[in-house]
Design an enzyme around this catalytic site. Structure first.
Site, short mmCIF file in Angstrom:
data_model
loop_
_atom_site.label_atom_id
_atom_site.label_comp_id
_atom_site.label_asym_id
_atom_site.label_seq_id
_atom_site.Cartn_x
_atom_site.Cartn_y
_atom_site.Cartn_z
N ASP A 133 65.84 131.64 -73.37
CA ASP A 133 64.76 131.06 -72.60
C ASP A 133 64.94 129.54 -72.62
OD1 ASP A 133 62.44 130.51 -71.29
OD2 ASP A 133 61.09 131.26 -72.84
N SER A 134 64.50 128.87 -71.56
CA SER A 134 64.71 127.43 -71.45
C SER A 134 63.86 126.63 -72.43
CB SER A 134 64.38 126.97 -70.04
OG SER A 134 62.99 127.10 -69.79
N GLY B 209 60.64 126.30 -71.86
CA GLY B 209 59.48 125.84 -71.10
C GLY B 209 58.18 126.41 -71.59
N ASP C 127 60.80 125.57 -66.26
CA ASP C 127 59.67 125.76 -65.37
C ASP C 127 58.39 125.40 -66.08
OD1 ASP C 127 59.70 127.88 -67.17
OD2 ASP C 127 58.80 129.29 -65.78
N GLN D 187 57.24 131.58 -60.25
CA GLN D 187 55.91 131.28 -60.77
C GLN D 187 54.88 131.45 -59.64
OE1 GLN D 187 54.81 130.93 -63.75
NE2 GLN D 187 56.62 130.52 -65.00
N GLY E 293 55.25 133.65 -66.03
CA GLY E 293 53.84 133.34 -65.87
C GLY E 293 52.93 134.54 -65.78
N ASP F 299 61.42 141.54 -72.14
CA ASP F 299 61.42 141.14 -73.54
C ASP F 299 59.99 140.92 -73.98
OD1 ASP F 299 60.89 137.90 -74.18
OD2 ASP F 299 61.24 138.40 -72.09
#
Length: 376
Positions: A92-93, A95, A146, A194, A221, A271
């Site tokens: 995951d980034s 964010g 994001d 998103q 989101g 996940d």
């Protein structure tokens, strides 16, 4: 990344496929255990591979960037070598973690300025440097930076948030295309849809994401405070637009029932921390329902933890013993419950795959949803 669809399910949007990375092929639908800091809590890599049968795991850019840091991971030759995991990894980034620190971060056009939850030090994540960080980590699948607005956000905030996410995505995608992997294996880059709970925003985001032609696409989101039916509605809206020939990843969802409903709506990858986190607190998911191992009713129940369970721990340990471990706070109890829950989640998506291929997923799913939501 290659993605092939092996079968689709009549009467639903469920599909069974396989995507291939340089660290191996992954049959879908797939559940990905969360290994936030390079470790799935309370679970050894050997257990992940042999007992749980995980095909791909997650790491988290935010946490790995702070500890142990990209210098250490780079010196080790990438995250695969650092943690001793030979199969695919998605990162995951960061964010979501940054934006969950609402009191410790500021959003700018440049990126997200935040303070470390560890020592309060200041850091900046930009669409470009999270690509660079994930290059250093060496994951097989990298995620775009994001903003994840709360599920109860009003339309104005959600719209402005989406605009920022789209501008960041343009920059991140460009930087991804201009950079190369560091460890000799290919890295995919997944953009994230998103738009909160607003169908027009979700459609606009999905259309922009689809236009990039990335190896796969994510839906973010959701499961952040919105009603469950809204979550399902947004999945349907988005999957009408996201290309069918690329894997679709629903981020951070969820319960066994959520997973089956998402598969029904055309999701391939999922996940969630729930199986391991709830397991560490004594909650067991089974095909017959949910067991709270702290309940007094299990204190003298010497039957197997789950006589139909997919993990070796299910037959070896009794419910009474596991309850004893959980109520006394023994680490072994956390391990047993985590192994069981993760193995069950992997079993569940494998069963879904089998029924998709057999053509009877639409008939099988409702009864299974009823079973996995029952309280025992």
């Amino acid at each position: 990344m290659k993605f092939n669809i092996d079968a689709t399910s009549p009467g639903t949007n469920a599909r069974a496929g396989v995507f291939t990375t340089d660290h191996g092929a992954v049959a879908t639908p797939v559940f990905m255990p969360v290994g936030t800091v390079g470790s799935v809590k309370a679970v050894h890599q050997r257990e992940l591979r042999d007992d749980i049968k995980a095909r791909i795991i997650l790491g988290n850019t935010y946490h790995l960037y702070l500890r142990p840091g990209t210098d250490i991971i780079n010196k080790a030759g990438g995250l695969h070598k650092f943690i001793g995991w030979e199969k695919p990894i998605l990162t995951d980034s960061g964010g979501f973690q940054v934006f969950s620190l609402s009191s410790q971060r500021k959003l700018r056009e440049e990126g997200a300025l935040f303070r470390s939850h560890i020592d309060g030090s200041k850091h900046l994540f930009t669409p470009e440097n999270v690509v660079d960080i994930q290059r250093l980590i060496g994951s097989d699948i990298m995620m775009a930076l994001d903003e994840c607005p709360p599920g109860q956000s009003d339309y104005s905030y959600a719209s402005k948030s989406l605009d920022l996410t789209c501008r960041w995505l343009e920059r991140g995608w460009k930087h991804y295309k201009e950079t190369d992997p560091l460890y000799g294996h290919y890295q995919s880059y997944f953009p994230i849809v998103q738009g909160c709970v607003y169908p027009d925003l979700r459609r606009r985001s999905a259309e922009f994401v689809a236009s990039l032609g990335a190896d796969g696409n994510a839906i973010g989101g959701l499961a952040v405070g919105e009603p469950t039916e809204k979550m399902y509605e947004m999945i349907e809206v988005v999957n009408e637009i996201l290309p069918a020939d690329r894997p679709r990843y629903l981020m951070g969802v969820g319960t066994p029932a959520n997973i089956l409903e998402a598969i029904d709506r055309g999701v391939d990858m999922m996940d969630c921390v729930m199986p391991s986190r709830n397991g560490r607190n004594g909650m067991i998911f089974t095909r017959n329902g949910i067991m709270n191992m702290r309940n007094r009713k299990w204190a003298d129940d010497f039957s197997p933890l789950d006589s139909e369970g997919p993990a070796w721990v299910d037959e070896v340990y009794s419910r009474a013993y596991v309850r004893h471990l959980v109520t006394t706070g023994e680490i072994l109890g956390m391990q047993i419950c985590s192994i069981h829950n993760l193995a069950f989640y992997l079993w569940l998506v494998d069963e879904a795959r089998k029924h998709i291929i057999a053509g009877d997923f639409a008939q099988w799913k409702p009864s299974m949803v009823e079973c996995v939501t029952r309280r025992l």
